[in-house]
Write a protein that holds these residues in place. Structure first.
Motif, PDB file in Angstrom:
ATOM      1  N   THR A   2     -31.734 -16.813   1.688  1.00 15.07           N
ATOM      2  CA  THR A   2     -31.090 -16.840   0.380  1.00 15.07           C
ATOM      3  C   THR A   2     -31.081 -15.442  -0.233  1.00 15.07           C
ATOM      4  O   THR A   2     -31.838 -14.567   0.167  1.00 15.07           O
ATOM      5  CB  THR A   2     -31.825 -17.801  -0.560  1.00 15.07           C
ATOM      6  OG1 THR A   2     -33.198 -17.412  -0.652  1.00 15.07           O
ATOM      7  CG2 THR A   2     -31.737 -19.235  -0.050  1.00 15.07           C
ATOM      8  N   CYS A  78     -18.770  -8.232  -3.678  1.00 14.79           N
ATOM      9  CA  CYS A  78     -18.192  -8.864  -4.869  1.00 14.79           C
ATOM     10  C   CYS A  78     -17.920  -7.867  -5.993  1.00 14.79           C
ATOM     11  O   CYS A  78     -17.658  -8.260  -7.134  1.00 14.79           O
ATOM     12  CB  CYS A  78     -19.105  -9.984  -5.359  1.00 14.79           C
ATOM     13  SG  CYS A  78     -19.162 -11.409  -4.254  1.00 14.79           S
ATOM     14  N   ASP A 120     -14.618 -14.913  -8.456  1.00 17.60           N
ATOM     15  CA  ASP A 120     -14.698 -16.258  -7.890  1.00 17.60           C
ATOM     16  C   ASP A 120     -16.183 -16.608  -7.807  1.00 17.60           C
ATOM     17  O   ASP A 120     -16.898 -16.104  -6.932  1.00 17.60           O
ATOM     18  CB  ASP A 120     -14.054 -16.281  -6.503  1.00 17.60           C
ATOM     19  CG  ASP A 120     -14.023 -17.669  -5.881  1.00 17.60           C
ATOM     20  OD1 ASP A 120     -14.906 -18.491  -6.204  1.00 17.60           O
ATOM     21  OD2 ASP A 120     -13.140 -17.920  -5.031  1.00 17.60           O
ATOM     22  N   ASP A 122     -17.794 -19.194  -6.850  1.00 19.59           N
ATOM     23  CA  ASP A 122     -18.248 -19.816  -5.595  1.00 19.59           C
ATOM     24  C   ASP A 122     -18.575 -18.747  -4.559  1.00 19.59           C
ATOM     25  O   ASP A 122     -19.543 -18.869  -3.797  1.00 19.59           O
ATOM     26  CB  ASP A 122     -17.176 -20.772  -5.043  1.00 19.59           C
ATOM     27  CG  ASP A 122     -17.077 -22.061  -5.839  1.00 19.59           C
ATOM     28  OD1 ASP A 122     -18.107 -22.491  -6.399  1.00 19.59           O
ATOM     29  OD2 ASP A 122     -15.972 -22.637  -5.902  1.00 19.59           O
ATOM     30  N   VAL A 123     -17.783 -17.686  -4.533  1.00 19.78           N
ATOM     31  CA  VAL A 123     -18.027 -16.579  -3.605  1.00 19.78           C
ATOM     32  C   VAL A 123     -19.225 -15.751  -4.080  1.00 19.78           C
ATOM     33  O   VAL A 123     -20.097 -15.387  -3.283  1.00 19.78           O
ATOM     34  CB  VAL A 123     -16.775 -15.693  -3.471  1.00 19.78           C
ATOM     35  CG1 VAL A 123     -17.071 -14.462  -2.622  1.00 19.78           C
ATOM     36  CG2 VAL A 123     -15.621 -16.494  -2.872  1.00 19.78           C
ATOM     37  N   ALA A 126     -22.486 -17.669  -3.380  1.00 19.97           N
ATOM     38  CA  ALA A 126     -22.650 -18.275  -2.049  1.00 19.97           C
ATOM     39  C   ALA A 126     -23.983 -17.833  -1.433  1.00 19.97           C
ATOM     40  O   ALA A 126     -24.268 -16.643  -1.333  1.00 19.97           O
ATOM     41  CB  ALA A 126     -21.493 -17.867  -1.141  1.00 19.97           C
ATOM     42  N   GLY A 127     -24.811 -18.788  -1.051  1.00 17.99           N
ATOM     43  CA  GLY A 127     -26.090 -18.486  -0.403  1.00 17.99           C
ATOM     44  C   GLY A 127     -27.160 -17.951  -1.324  1.00 17.99           C
ATOM     45  O   GLY A 127     -28.217 -17.505  -0.862  1.00 17.99           O
ATOM     46  N   ARG A 158     -24.757 -24.244 -10.515  1.00 20.08           N
ATOM     47  CA  ARG A 158     -25.033 -24.271  -9.076  1.00 20.08           C
ATOM     48  C   ARG A 158     -26.530 -24.330  -8.783  1.00 20.08           C
ATOM     49  O   ARG A 158     -26.961 -24.091  -7.664  1.00 20.08           O
ATOM     50  CB  ARG A 158     -24.384 -23.038  -8.420  1.00 20.08           C
ATOM     51  CG  ARG A 158     -22.855 -23.133  -8.414  1.00 20.08           C
ATOM     52  CD  ARG A 158     -22.181 -21.783  -8.246  1.00 20.08           C
ATOM     53  NE  ARG A 158     -20.721 -21.916  -8.187  1.00 20.08           N
ATOM     54  CZ  ARG A 158     -19.941 -22.100  -9.255  1.00 20.08           C
ATOM     55  NH1 ARG A 158     -20.480 -22.169 -10.459  1.00 20.08           N
ATOM     56  NH2 ARG A 158     -18.625 -22.225  -9.108  1.00 20.08           N
TER      57      ARG A 158
END
Length: 342
Positions: A2, A78, A120, A122-123, A126-127, A158
């Motif tokens: 993670t 990102c 974004d 979600d991007v 992510a992880g 999330r």
């Protein structure tokens, strides 16, 4: 594995050499730094996968900044290449009774015009299992405040842990809103609050019977302060307060406390003399706390790691704490002699 995500502004730091006054000689030392970028870099030094989210202009200065971040092992995927300029700050290092002095030149920077819709989530997440932000970013502009709140909200949706360093900067809140108007909403999405004695009062509007200018701190008052913050923000699982005794620019006392709602913990006290560079000290503490809480799963040990990591930062030039886990753990174990390691 993670990762930890941080979001904020990274700036060009221009510092006068050594302890010179600004422009005393016709030279400035150029490096990069900024609250959340410093945290990401420190975490990367600890072996943590760290992702930094920001907006950086698509020019040569932006290219050099991005290369520096990547050099620390930070995930920069990102970061948006947009906007007109990278923010700048000028630093004059203090000594003895002359304080260090920071002058900002960051109006109109890329992050100040970035929007939540540019990313974004979600991007971005992510992880990830942890998101960190500071009170510096929402102080930059109205759109940066909206971006900060949107990011923290998306992280909680999330199920990430969210740490927020309240980080009050009086010279930044100039776009029409007072700090508590924005910061209280942002902290409403956090699970771990980080502050010094001034931040709780000026960033959140929580008044306490503590002088933030005297340099003398009474640790027992901070249990009550932490309890007040936790009462006003039921979403917070922990409130951490750093305690700095500023005897002079070269000599600080340093410690911290943590309230987990179940117990109130105090960290080791350090007397830091002959300070090399204290800028970024709070960011090194935040990175140490994130690492410690994730790695040890023990609040006391996490607090001790954060305090020791930040103590070591005072010996490192630049915004970023260039120390390893083993070096921090050695100090935690009592090795503070400074003897040459052969």
């Amino acid at each position: 594995m993670t990762c930890v995500v941080t979001l904020g502004e990274v700036m060009l730091r221009l510092k006068s050499p050594g302890f010179e006054r600004l422009f005393q000689s016709p030279m400035l030392e150029a490096t990069f730094g900024g609250a959340e970028a410093n945290v990401a870099a420190s975490l990367a030094q600890f072996g943590v996968e760290a992702r930094f989210v920001s907006a950086i202009p698509a020019n040569n200065v932006g290219d050099a900044c991005l290369a520096t971040l990547r050099g620390f092992g930070i995930d920069t995927s990102c970061i948006k290449r947009q906007g007109e300029r990278l923010g700048v700050y000028f630093l004059e290092n203090g000594a003895n009774q002359r304080p260090s002095r920071v002058t900002y030149d960051r109006a109109g920077s890329s992050i100040s015009t970035a929007m939540a819709s540019d990313f974004d989530w979600d991007v971005v997440f992510a992880g990830a299992d942890w998101f960190h932000i500071s009170g510096v970013t929402p102080a930059i502009s109205a759109s940066a405040a909206e971006l900060s709140i949107a990011a923290a909200k998306a992280a909680r949706e999330r199920k990430l842990s969210v740490s927020c360093d309240y980080n009050y900067r009086k010279n930044l809140w100039k776009y029409g809103k007072k700090a508590p108007e924005v910061m209280r909403e942002l902290v409403g999405h956090a699970t771990v609050g980080i502050a010094n004695e001034e931040d709780c009062q000026k960033a959140l509007g929580i008044e306490v019977d503590v002088s933030v200018e005297s340099g003398e701190l009474e640790q027992e008052k901070y249990c009550a302060l932490a309890e007040r913050v936790l009462k006003e923000f039921p979403n917070l699982e922990k409130q951490v307060i750093t305690l700095r005794e500023s005897h002079s620019a070269d000599h600080n006392g340093w410690s911290a406390v943590l309230h987990s709602r179940k117990q109130f913990l105090s960290g080791r006290h350090y007397e830091i003399t002959d300070i090399v560079d204290r800028v970024g000290g709070g960011d090194s503490f935040a990175a140490g706390l994130i690492y410690g809480l994730r790695a040890y799963k023990d609040d006391q040990r996490g607090l001790e790691f954060a305090t020791a990591a930040s103590c070591l930062k005072h010996s490192v030039l630049g915004d970023i704490n260039r120390v390893s886990v083993s070096e921090v753990e050695a100090l935690m174990a009592g090795d503070a002699s400074g003897r040459v390691q052969r």
